[in-house]
Scaffold this motif. Sequence first.
Motif: not given
Length: 318
Positions: A135-143, A159-161, A166-170, A191-202
Amino acid sequence: MPKPIVYILDPYHPDAVTALQNNPSIDVVLKNDPRRDNWHADATGLMIRSETRITPTDLAQAKKLKVIVKQGVGVDNIDLSSAKDHGVVVCNTPALNSESVAELTLTLALSIARRISEVDRRVRRGEMVVRSQTLGQSLYQKAIGIIGMGNIGKVVARKWIGAMDGRIVAYDPFAAPDAWTDIPHRRVQALEELLDVSDVVSLHVPLTDSTRSMIGKPQFERMKNNAILLNCARGGIVDEAALTDALTTKKIYGAALDAMDVEPPTIEAYEELLQNQNLIMTPHIGASTMENQIKSGLAVVETLIAVLEGEDVPNRVF
């Protein structure tokens, strides 16, 4: 007066090479020309990419050099201080790679999330892939947490939206307070605040003293267990030893690197890291589409000619 001599030190699209050769006021030395290795003697201009490093020694020897134009945004392979000391103009091609790098960013995110490379390798080895156990995971509506909301980061966000709803954390401490008003987002100051809530970090930042190893063991400890890390920026931003440990211990879900400390990557350099099935590694191909190589290559030629003709150009690094 003798014509200026321009050396093409790295691979360029044939359309760009032809455009330069069609200029009757310039002599061109191609990458495969035997004279290439002696460019210091008479080069007026250089066309380079990430493959070539321009050192203080190079610049000290190149007495006739006036301009270096690099295809792409990053110029960390050029000693800018020495170039400035020797009066050499340095230019890049900002913003032109944004679409192609953003495309690769989403490609890698989806490939890791759906375990595409892992499953493909297993099929090629003749293994039975049990779907219920793969099983993989869905990225639909992820942050997605975007570190560096410059030209590329903004395209990734749009593109993510559009693709993921999905949601954007900048996170970008250098951007103006009113930046990105046209993109729905949550801006964080740490940066720590972004890491705490993001499903993908780019990652979409240059390699500087402040960004070197900015993602290391403490940052992996803050990330979600199902988080995906993407680096389509520069090697050196991620502590690769810490990443190896995070992947091996399943501290994060997976990672994809298009930029790494050793480029091009080799089995010898990355034997341990490549043991992780939840990793994808590509050899810095973010800008490698046919369309982008033509457009960027022609932009390099236009910039170089403009500088040699004494014109001011907007993409001058200094």
